[in-house]
Design an enzyme around this catalytic site. Structure first.
Site, PDB file in Angstrom:
ATOM      1  N   GLY A 189      17.840 -56.312 -87.063  1.00 34.42           N
ATOM      2  CA  GLY A 189      16.754 -56.543 -88.140  1.00 34.42           C
ATOM      3  C   GLY A 189      16.690 -58.108 -88.302  1.00 34.42           C
ATOM      4  O   GLY A 189      16.085 -58.499 -89.415  1.00 34.42           O
ATOM      5  N   LYS A 207       6.564 -73.448 -92.287  1.00 32.41           N
ATOM      6  CA  LYS A 207       7.361 -74.170 -92.995  1.00 32.41           C
ATOM      7  C   LYS A 207       7.190 -75.787 -92.815  1.00 32.41           C
ATOM      8  O   LYS A 207       7.350 -76.541 -93.668  1.00 32.41           O
ATOM      9  CB  LYS A 207       8.757 -73.715 -92.679  1.00 32.41           C
TER      10      LYS A 207
END
Lengths: 434, 434
Positions: A189, A207
């Site tokens: 995941g 970012k």
């Protein structure tokens, strides 16, 4: 100040549900630290019936997040919907226009609309907070907005994508292939079914765009960032770099240069003995080089529901104190336009891996073309051949001294034209950390 | 908010002079970030005539720092005199009693009078800021007071003394002796002529006392800290630890246990592959383990005039924003009494180095006594003898699995009583970082 701060949350995914649980269960410690109670009063999400592990019974429910932002009786609005456009953008605008402080974890929103939203917040005498948008639980936004005041930043850089760092760490420690590590990351995941956004470097670039603005007082320009993902990094590169005393990381770097501000995301070699080289797995790290402080580094979890919710919560607690700071560190009308440095002018050392057909001719070509472009070499290593006697598969690894990107690209083009290469040359930048 | 914030500085040593220069030269960037000008208006120091690299001509001069604190027309008072009693304590009290916000870099003052001063600040509706008091330029106080809100801390630990870390780094990298490294540290100005305060661990203990209070919401109790310096660490210990995959650092640790809060400063083995093991030279680092965020680490310069002045300046800028936060994170009247955990109950692994006379008998004694105290061993290494055939100088190095301090001390006493040891046993704690 015992009036509760009333909060509305739009978006009840992992982070939103985690935040709602925290607000309902940690009431004592939150009240003690914030100086007043913080009360969840309204939520908005797609599925109303789903059990998310918190008590939704007393809360005002809105199907439309913008309706929550416009109408609910709240003192703070938390946007956890995600995406740079559509519902997220609309509801954040709606809250700010009403003068309600907004907290978001949405890096894409900030990267694309940060300056507009900073202006909107200022015009309406309110604020926009986004600690969770960069490097998850690491308090890098607070540090750069408040802790580095008075410092001139010369460079900010870091490991901003946990998926890539997880994969590179496993490739380094276990000698595994890129594909196997990607599959494992997907199984765990850590990576999406379509991993392009992470491994292509685009998540890190969003970012970085925010950090660049905070570092240099410039408008956010995430579209100007030079982005190269980790797809071309092989287990062989990692092993060769290791033998030369380096570790390979996906770095996001913003740096002041003579021609403007360089913003780049790419795999880079850093000294294996540097603290940042030990930042492993899904951990993130950000370092800031300044005139007064020298260099500081922050490391911690880059993602995860609780870590992200914790960062959102610290923003909410800042709202509770009542102080209103400019979104991007300085007033929105004082932000300078971003002036992009030309990537071709990038200066640094380079790691180059070449597959060569004919060793003798290739070595002569390499030496000549490098010299012609003014590049001096720190080391030349012939690593191995796939099969003994198979000259077509010799690997030559070069580490250059400080030079320019332009010179390296010119030299590689000329070596390729000389006809000695058995494939595309690999070129990775070496980041100086001192 | 264009009214200038008027500042008075008491103490014009390296940090004070550096701060005064910053306030006079970086006016544009400070005003932009703070939202208003910050103006140095008054100073106090012993020698008035000395040239300190800033323009003292327009400033009000006070011979007595307390007079400055009581009388000057200031909106913020900066104490950079140092020392836990006397002038520093008096002038800080005077400013707080008048309701003037105070910034200090004085760790000893905080360690001994922090709770009293926090109460005084609260009673007078003002605040006391001290970012520079712990880990110099690293924004750990801001992070713990504001960034970790909502988190429960289980442990805070770090490398808080640059002198010790400089010495241990050189011992590790160059195999040098303790004495030689101490002399170099003194020559470079990293260590005092009487280095006891640094290498004995007391400086780190003062800083730890402050971090403990912030981490656990308890009153500061620096006198209860278990303190062991680095004096007994030998080049041989560092080499042996390195072979076992560890690095030796002077760690300051505060940790919640079943019996209370453990506060300890001592040399400790940490995994060589940990990021904190790469924190080298005079650099400091602090890590915080929490329930929501997991573990975050901050690293950066622990001292130096500009770095410390920069931390002081960021506190001054926080005053400029007008927000008043409780000194120790939570209101002074909500601080809990500190409950000390018994050091004898400390749980962990241990590194033990024994000089033994007679190998066969010693091995039997070691194995028996360890087993009697329920200690299981991870590894036993016989390192070397000073001269071949000289049994009296065999070195036996043990690494234990998790056990208690009490058990280890009992076993070592028994082994010593058995008469096989040729000197005092060396015992170093192993700190688990995961």
């Amino acid at each position: 100040m015992t009036t509760p701060l009333r909060i509305g949350i739009a978006g009840l995914g992992t982070v939103g549900a985690s935040l709602a649980r925290l607000l309902q269960t940690k009431t004592d410690s939150i009240t003690r630290r914030a100086g007043r109670p913080i009360e969840l009063v309204a939520v908005s999400a797609r599925a109303k019936t789903k059990n998310r592990g918190f008590d939704a019974s007393g809360l005002a429910w809105y199907d439309d997040p913008s309706a929550l932002a416009r109408e609910a009786e709240i003192d703070g609005f938390v946007e956890l919907i995600g995406g740079s456009e559509g519902a997220a953008l609309e509801c954040v605008r709606a809250a700010l226009e009403r003068g309600v402080p907004v907290v978001t974890a949405n890096k894409a929103l900030l990267a694309h609309h940060g300056v507009e939203l900073a202006r909107l917040a200022a015009e309406n005498g309110t604020e926009l907070l986004y600690e969770a948008a960069v490097a998850g639980g690491i308090p890098i936004i607070k540090t750069m907005r408040e802790g580095l005041s008075g410092n001139e930043v010369s460079r900010v850089y870091g490991i901003l994508n946990g998926t890539c760092n997880y994969m590179l760490t496993r490739m380094e420690r276990e000698g595994l292939s890129f594909d196997l590590c990607l599959k494992d990351a997907q199984d765990l995941g850590y990576a999406e079914a379509d991993p392009t956004f992470d491994i292509g470097g685009f998540d890190a670039a969003h970012k970085l765009g925010i950090l660049t603005s905070l570092a240099f007082g410039t408008e956010i320009d995430a579209d100007s960032i030079y982005v190269e993902g980790i797809e071309a990094v092989t287990a062989e590169d990692i092993a060769a770099a290791g033998e030369l005393g380096y570790s390979i990381k996906l770095l996001a770097v913003a740096q002041r240069t003579d021609t403007g501000i360089e913003q780049r995301v790419h795999p880079a070699l850093i000294p294996a003995a540097a603290a940042m080289a030990q930042v492993s797995g899904v951990t993130n790290a950000v370092a800031v080089d300044t005139d007064l402080l020298g260099s500081i580094m922050l490391a911690g979890p880059g993602a995860g529901g609780d870590a992200t919710a914790s960062a959102v919560l610290s923003d909410i607690m800042d709202i509770a104190t009542g102080v209103v700071l400019p979104t991007l560190g300085i007033p929105a009308d004082k932000l300078q336009p971003y002036v992009r440095a030309r990537m071709r002018a990038h200066e640094g050392g380079y790691y180059i891996r070449l597959s060569v057909h004919d060793q003798v001719g290739a070595f002569a070509s390499i030496a000549t073309r490098m010299a012609e472009n003014g590049i001096s070499l720190e080391s030349i290593v012939q690593r191995r051949r796939a099969r003994a006697g198979d000259k077509a598969n010799a690997q030559v690894i070069l580490v250059t001294h400080e030079t320019t990107e332009n010179a390296v690209r010119e030299a590689l083009r000329a070596i390729s034209d000389d006809g000695h290469l058995g494939g595309q040359p690999q070129m990775l930048r070496i980041e100086r950390l001192d």
